[in-house]
Enzyme design. Structure first.
Site, PDB file in Angstrom:
ATOM      1  N   LEU A 270       0.860  -1.182   0.000  1.00 57.76           N
ATOM      2  CA  LEU A 270       0.000   0.000   0.000  1.00 57.76           C
ATOM      3  C   LEU A 270       0.893   1.228   0.000  1.00 57.76           C
ATOM      4  O   LEU A 270       1.844   1.306   0.783  1.00 57.76           O
ATOM      5  CB  LEU A 270      -0.875   0.042   1.265  1.00 57.76           C
ATOM      6  CG  LEU A 270      -1.686  -1.198   1.638  1.00 57.76           C
ATOM      7  CD1 LEU A 270      -2.506  -0.904   2.904  1.00 57.76           C
ATOM      8  CD2 LEU A 270      -2.604  -1.615   0.502  1.00 57.76           C
ATOM      9  N   CYS A 271       0.596   2.190  -0.852  1.00 59.47           N
ATOM     10  CA  CYS A 271       1.368   3.429  -0.890  1.00 59.47           C
ATOM     11  C   CYS A 271       1.222   4.170   0.445  1.00 59.47           C
ATOM     12  O   CYS A 271       0.104   4.419   0.904  1.00 59.47           O
ATOM     13  CB  CYS A 271       0.869   4.311  -2.012  1.00 59.47           C
ATOM     14  SG  CYS A 271       1.454   6.013  -1.875  1.00 59.47           S
ATOM     15  N   VAL A 272       2.338   4.546   1.033  1.00 58.84           N
ATOM     16  CA  VAL A 272       2.291   5.158   2.362  1.00 58.84           C
ATOM     17  C   VAL A 272       1.564   6.501   2.357  1.00 58.84           C
ATOM     18  O   VAL A 272       0.754   6.785   3.254  1.00 58.84           O
ATOM     19  CB  VAL A 272       3.709   5.273   2.981  1.00 58.84           C
ATOM     20  CG1 VAL A 272       4.617   6.181   2.174  1.00 58.84           C
ATOM     21  CG2 VAL A 272       3.628   5.783   4.415  1.00 58.84           C
TER      22      VAL A 272
ATOM     23  N   ALA B 134      -2.062   5.849   1.947  1.00 58.40           N
ATOM     24  CA  ALA B 134      -2.557   5.136   3.129  1.00 58.40           C
ATOM     25  C   ALA B 134      -2.739   6.078   4.316  1.00 58.40           C
ATOM     26  O   ALA B 134      -3.742   6.014   5.027  1.00 58.40           O
ATOM     27  CB  ALA B 134      -1.605   3.997   3.498  1.00 58.40           C
TER      28      ALA B 134
END
Lengths: 100, 127, 130
Positions: C77-79, C82
């Site tokens: 998941l892209c930080v 997210a």
């Protein structure tokens, strides 16, 4: 190059743009709501038939079936494939462009 | 936090932008990928097609909708060595825009040149 | 063949995550490798372990976890996406002083560089989105 289109051509211009910018020797796969672009007797059928002169067009069968459609609803020479066929198209074509 | 790739592989990356800027987050978050991607020293081009050309409209001011005015970032792309910005002429003209209406220097190309740009790319991102 | 997959939409709202999953499954069945599935935009919501869909519906986050478990797929998941949307792993929980984490098994949170890396390393990159 493999181009996928996942939008209905009656709502969005993804298919139209794809057809404008597609190179010879390309393949188009219609998925999700994009499958409506393969229907015969629509306002864009002629455009799609025209595109078939330079491009092979495929439709993802599971998405077609889910929408109550089958091969008899489609423009002729559009090939219905399953997910395995989808994977094979991405292998055969070195590059992928997804028109969202 | 972002680790550089050690492979030394350089690929032709093309970011295709086809969305208008503020109604959805796609244009903004696409630009964030471009900025991070710049550190990986790939061969990067940006293409603006369809409503994507509206991302480059100058004088955008989001102060009254209280969102981030990311359009200013386009002017800073040069500092990240992202210098190849292509705008499709047909998309621009059909939206009543001229090159003068844009906030940054771009290369306006016609559909046949855009076709070639897409075909010549190796990794294409669409958001 | 080595594939990278980008998922740009959340579960249930849009068909993108379903299509991506079915594609990944078919690719594995054909003997290919999924290098990474990167979740961006609302796509990060595919990584919640708190979803409770009705019994007769597919469980999209669990389905990804199970596929990753069986075939060792990297689910990222892209930080930035997210954090904006409240997807939290134990590290992020500590760092941002949250009272809980909500990430599903086999998912991890990392930077956008992981997407660029997938573009460089994978032989094919395919995007599912809106």
């Amino acid at each position: 190059m493999l181009h996928t289109v996942n939008k209905s051509p009656f709502e969005k211009n993804s298919l139209e743009t794809c057809l404008r910018l597609i190179d010879d020797n390309s393949a188009i796969l219609l998925i999700e709501d994009g499958v409506y672009g393969a229907l015969k007797n629509t306002s864009i059928s002629e455009t799609v038939i025209d595109a078939q002169k330079i491009t092979k067009i495929y439709v993802l069968g599971p998405d077609l079936k889910a929408r109550g459609l089958d091969k008899s609803s489609l423009i002729s020479n559009i090939e219905v494939i399953d997910y395995k066929g989808f994977v094979n198209l991405t292998v055969e074509n070195e590059k992928i462009q997804n028109w969202l | 936090m972002e680790e550089e790739l050690e492979s030394g592989v350089v690929k032709k990356f093309l970011y295709i932008n086809r969305r208008a800027p503020h109604g959805t987050v796609y244009a903004h978050e696409a630009l964030e990928v471009v900025l991070i991607g710049a550190a990986f020293e790939q061969d990067v081009s940006l293409a603006f097609i369809d409503d994507g050309v509206f991302q480059l409209k100058k004088d955008q001011d989001t102060s009254e909708i209280n969102t981030k005015n990311f359009s200013k970032i386009f002017a800073a792309l040069e500092m990240y060595d992202v210098e190849k910005l292509y705008v499709e002429r047909e998309s621009l003209e059909s939206r009543g825009l001229k090159e003068d209406d844009l906030s940054v220097d771009v290369k306006v190309i016609d559909s046949s040149e855009m076709k070639k740009l897409i075909t010549d790319s190796e990794v294409i991102f669409n958001f | 063949m080595i594939f990278g997959i980008l998922v740009n939409e959340g579960p249930y709202q849009h068909q993108a995550s379903d299509s991506a999953y079915l594609f990944a499954k078919a690719a594995i069945e054909e003997g290919h490798t999924i290098f990474r599935v990167f979740f961006y935009h609302d796509g990060v919501n595919n990584g919640t372990r708190l979803a409770t869909p009705p019994q007769d519906d597919r469980h999209i986050p669990n389905r990804w976890s199970e596929l990753a478990n069986e075939h060792n797929i990297d689910l990222v998941l892209c930080v930035a996406a997210a954090q904006r949307r409240g997807m939290v792993d134990p590290d992020e929980m500590k760092r941002n002083k949250k009272d809980a984490d909500n990430i599903a098994e086999k998912f991890r949170i990392s930077g956008l560089g992981q997407l660029i890396e997938a573009g460089v390393q994978a032989e094919r990159l395919i995007t599912f989105g809106d």
